[in-house]
Each structure stands twice: as C-alpha cells, then as structure tokens.
Design an enzyme around this catalytic site. Structure first.
Site, mmCIF file in Angstrom:
data_model
loop_
_atom_site.group_PDB
_atom_site.id
_atom_site.type_symbol
_atom_site.label_atom_id
_atom_site.label_comp_id
_atom_site.label_asym_id
_atom_site.label_seq_id
_atom_site.Cartn_x
_atom_site.Cartn_y
_atom_site.Cartn_z
ATOM 1 N N LYS A 1 0.671 -1.533 0.214
ATOM 2 C CA LYS A 1 -0.363 -0.035 -0.258
ATOM 3 C C LYS A 1 0.422 1.094 0.282
ATOM 4 O O LYS A 1 0.427 2.268 -0.839
ATOM 5 C CB LYS A 1 -1.152 0.418 1.252
ATOM 6 C CG LYS A 1 -2.053 -0.829 1.386
ATOM 7 C CD LYS A 1 -2.959 -1.159 2.535
ATOM 8 C CE LYS A 1 -3.522 -2.338 2.144
ATOM 9 N NZ LYS A 1 -4.000 -2.443 3.832
ATOM 10 N N ASP B 1 -11.579 2.336 3.167
ATOM 11 C CA ASP B 1 -12.020 1.405 3.700
ATOM 12 C C ASP B 1 -13.608 1.501 3.590
ATOM 13 O O ASP B 1 -14.402 0.020 3.591
ATOM 14 C CB ASP B 1 -11.569 0.521 5.673
ATOM 15 C CG ASP B 1 -10.235 -0.169 4.933
ATOM 16 O OD1 ASP B 1 -10.536 -0.943 3.638
ATOM 17 O OD2 ASP B 1 -9.999 -0.373 6.396
ATOM 18 N N GLN C 1 -5.905 -1.297 9.643
ATOM 19 C CA GLN C 1 -5.093 -2.484 9.153
ATOM 20 C C GLN C 1 -5.764 -3.759 9.943
ATOM 21 O O GLN C 1 -5.940 -3.379 11.079
ATOM 22 C CB GLN C 1 -3.706 -3.198 8.315
ATOM 23 C CG GLN C 1 -3.857 -4.548 8.087
ATOM 24 C CD GLN C 1 -4.084 -4.682 6.457
ATOM 25 O OE1 GLN C 1 -4.205 -3.496 5.912
ATOM 26 N NE2 GLN C 1 -3.798 -5.823 5.993
HETATM 27 N N1 GUN Z 1 -7.514 -7.119 6.251
HETATM 28 C C1 GUN Z 1 -7.707 -7.396 4.508
HETATM 29 N N2 GUN Z 1 -8.624 -6.829 3.807
HETATM 30 C C2 GUN Z 1 -8.388 -5.835 4.791
HETATM 31 C C3 GUN Z 1 -8.973 -4.328 4.010
HETATM 32 O O1 GUN Z 1 -9.727 -4.366 3.550
HETATM 33 N N3 GUN Z 1 -9.601 -3.482 5.007
HETATM 34 C C4 GUN Z 1 -8.506 -3.097 6.435
HETATM 35 N N4 GUN Z 1 -8.737 -2.514 6.908
HETATM 36 N N5 GUN Z 1 -7.969 -4.637 6.354
HETATM 37 C C5 GUN Z 1 -8.635 -6.006 5.749
#
Ligand code: GUN
Length: 299
Positions: A55, A122, A99
């Site tokens: 990311k 998100d 996350q």
């Molecule tokens: N963990 C796995 N997929 C995601 C996601 O799309 N967003 C977040 N914040 N954590 C994750």
C-alpha cells in the site's frame, strides 16, 4: 486454457493506478492538493505487513503522500483510538486505514466507529455502510469498500450493463459479501447472498449469471456449480502447501476446471487482488477531493 476467458485484474489495476496518478498530478497542479493516506498496522501479522508495504509503495507511486504507523502488538485500544483521533484532525491525512485483523485486546468495531466517515477509505463506518445501502449520491455518496468496488469495476468492464442479471454472492462478510450485494443491487442485478448455512449451495450457485466467491476456502467452488457462460469473480486469497514445501496462493474456485464452463473468470493471483489497493488509492483521491470541495474525477 482460453486466454480470452481470463479477466486480467492485474492489467486493469495498473491502468487504474495510472489514471489515479494523472488525476493526482492534476490536483496538485491546479489546486496545490496532494492526497494523503495513513495506514495503521498493529502487531506483526506477516500477511498484513506485506499488504501495508505494498500500500505504501503504490500510494507513493501514484504521487500521493503515505503515512505509516506501526504499533507494537501490545498496543491498548485507548492508544489506538488516540492515534485515530490525531489522524482525524490532521489536514494532511485524507484517508485512514487501520489494517484488520487487530489484536484481541482491541475491539475492531470501536476503532471503525472512531474513524471520521469522510476519511474512512475502507468504507467500513456505519455512515458509509448506510449510505451505500440507501443509494446516496452526490456530495454525500459513500466511500465504498475497496475489494467489492474492484469486483464491480471488473464486471462492468467485461459485461457492460449488469442490469437484470442473476448474481449470487457466496459469503456474507462486512468487508466483501454484504457490500458486494449492495453494489450489485445498485447495478440492477437480482441478488442472492449465500453462505455456510445455505441449503443446496451448488444449485443456488448454478442459477448465477454472475458468481462471486468470497468464502476463504481453497477450491471450494467446483466446475459443476457454475452455469455455462457465467462470469465468475474469485475473491479468495488462500495460502496452501505447494510442491517442494513451498506455499502458493489459490482462490475459492477450482479455476482450472471452472475455466471449461465459465464465460469469464478472475484468476488467483492476478484477478481481484491487485484491484483492492488500486481502489484504496481511488478512494483516497475521492476523499481528498470531497474534503477540499472539489468534484472527484470519474476514474
Ligand atoms: N484486512 C484484510 N482486508 C482488509 C481491508 O480491505 N481493509 C482493512 N482495513 N483491513 C483488511
């Protein structure tokens, strides 16, 4: 294997990131605005560490600012909430992603609730969930969860209009299944959400023109679950033991066999996976524009 059956998410995501990069450069030139994304990682989950690294790299490559916050595994809920509050109030931060999963001492819902909905890239905050389900548009349109958003982009790119098609989503998570169903309803599909308690799942799946698999079980969806010509979107990312003790990533669909029946299918890896981060960048750009009172670009 027929190449034209494969939905190349890797290539589509690369194109999307390029468009985002161009729009970010234009925002900077015309408005002096550089979108910023803060990613918070608590603990040392190896898969999460890989995602967070990717990311950060792709955010920088798109010409946006990346802020990484790595907190130790013993971080308390209050400490994390304090950081979220600081990021909510930081004008350089347009998007916040914490996350998941979080360590046991932290209630995920409390953290999601604390994120400013305008910065919730998100799309997990109830304000965004609610706006998605009510179909709010314009300046108060929701930020939409990244993985389902990526799936819809791939579907529309392949099929054009989705109107009137039967869509079956297998999986009812807040991250994928439920928002995916909402997005398909918005596209005028007839939507069924199936899950582990669904009776005769293969028969339900066989009714689908669009089959979305988001269950997290390697190869669970077999070729005879698929209607001939259907479009199959495989959201699964499952690590399994490969040859020589090495692990490899497979989806929720038995892809090789499914290929003979499906009209089109996303591979794993290289299908939905690369779309998730690209959509996170798209959401960050959208959030930054809205916060500055600028119309977000159509990507
Ligand atoms: N963990 C796995 N997929 C995601 C996601 O799309 N967003 C977040 N914040 N954590 C994750």
């Amino acid at each position: 294997m027929s190449e034209d059956k494969i939905i190349d998410g890797k290539a589509f995501a690369a194109g999307l990131r390029e468009r985002i990069g161009r729009e970010a450069a234009r925002l900077k030139a015309e408005h002096g605005l550089v979108p910023g994304l803060a990613v918070v990682l608590v603990g040392e989950n190896p898969a999460s560490q890989v995602y967070v690294r990717n990311k950060a790299r792709q955010t920088a490559e798109a010409g946006m600012r990346s802020f990484e916050h790595k907190l130790p595994p013993e971080t308390s809920q209050d400490e994390l909430l304090n950081l979220v509050e600081k990021l909510n109030n930081d004008p350089a931060v347009n998007g916040i992603l914490v996350q998941l999963p979080l360590p046991d001492q932290i209630a995920e819902q409390a953290v999601i609730d604390a994120i400013d909905p305008a910065k919730d890239v998100d799309g997990f905050h109830v304000i965004n969930v609610g706006r998605l389900s009510t179909g709010t548009t314009g300046a108060s349109a929701p930020l939409v969860p990244c993985t389902p958003l990526g799936c819809i982009m791939l579907l529309k790119n392949r099929l054009g209009s989705l109107s009137g098609l039967n869509a079956v989503v297998i999986g009812r998570s807040n991250i994928v299944g439920k928002p995916m169903a909402q997005l398909l309803i918005k596209e005028s599909c007839t939507v069924t959400v199936a899950h582990s308690r669904t009776r005769d799942l293969p028969a339900v799946a066989r009714a689908a023109d669009i089959l979305v698999a988001a269950v997290g079980r390697p190869g669970m969806i077999k070729a005879d679950w698929i209607k001939p010509g259907a479009t199959v979107i495989d959201v699964g990312i499952n690590r399994v033991e490969g040859e020589g003790g090495k692990s490899r990533i497979v989806g929720d669909v038995d892809t090789q066999a499914a290929m003979a029946v499906a009209g089109a299918i996303t591979p794993v890896p290289g299908g939905v996976g690369p779309m998730t981060i690209a959509c996170l960048l798209a959401n960050t750009l959208t959030a930054a524009c809205r916060q500055a009172g600028i119309e977000p670009p159509v990507l």
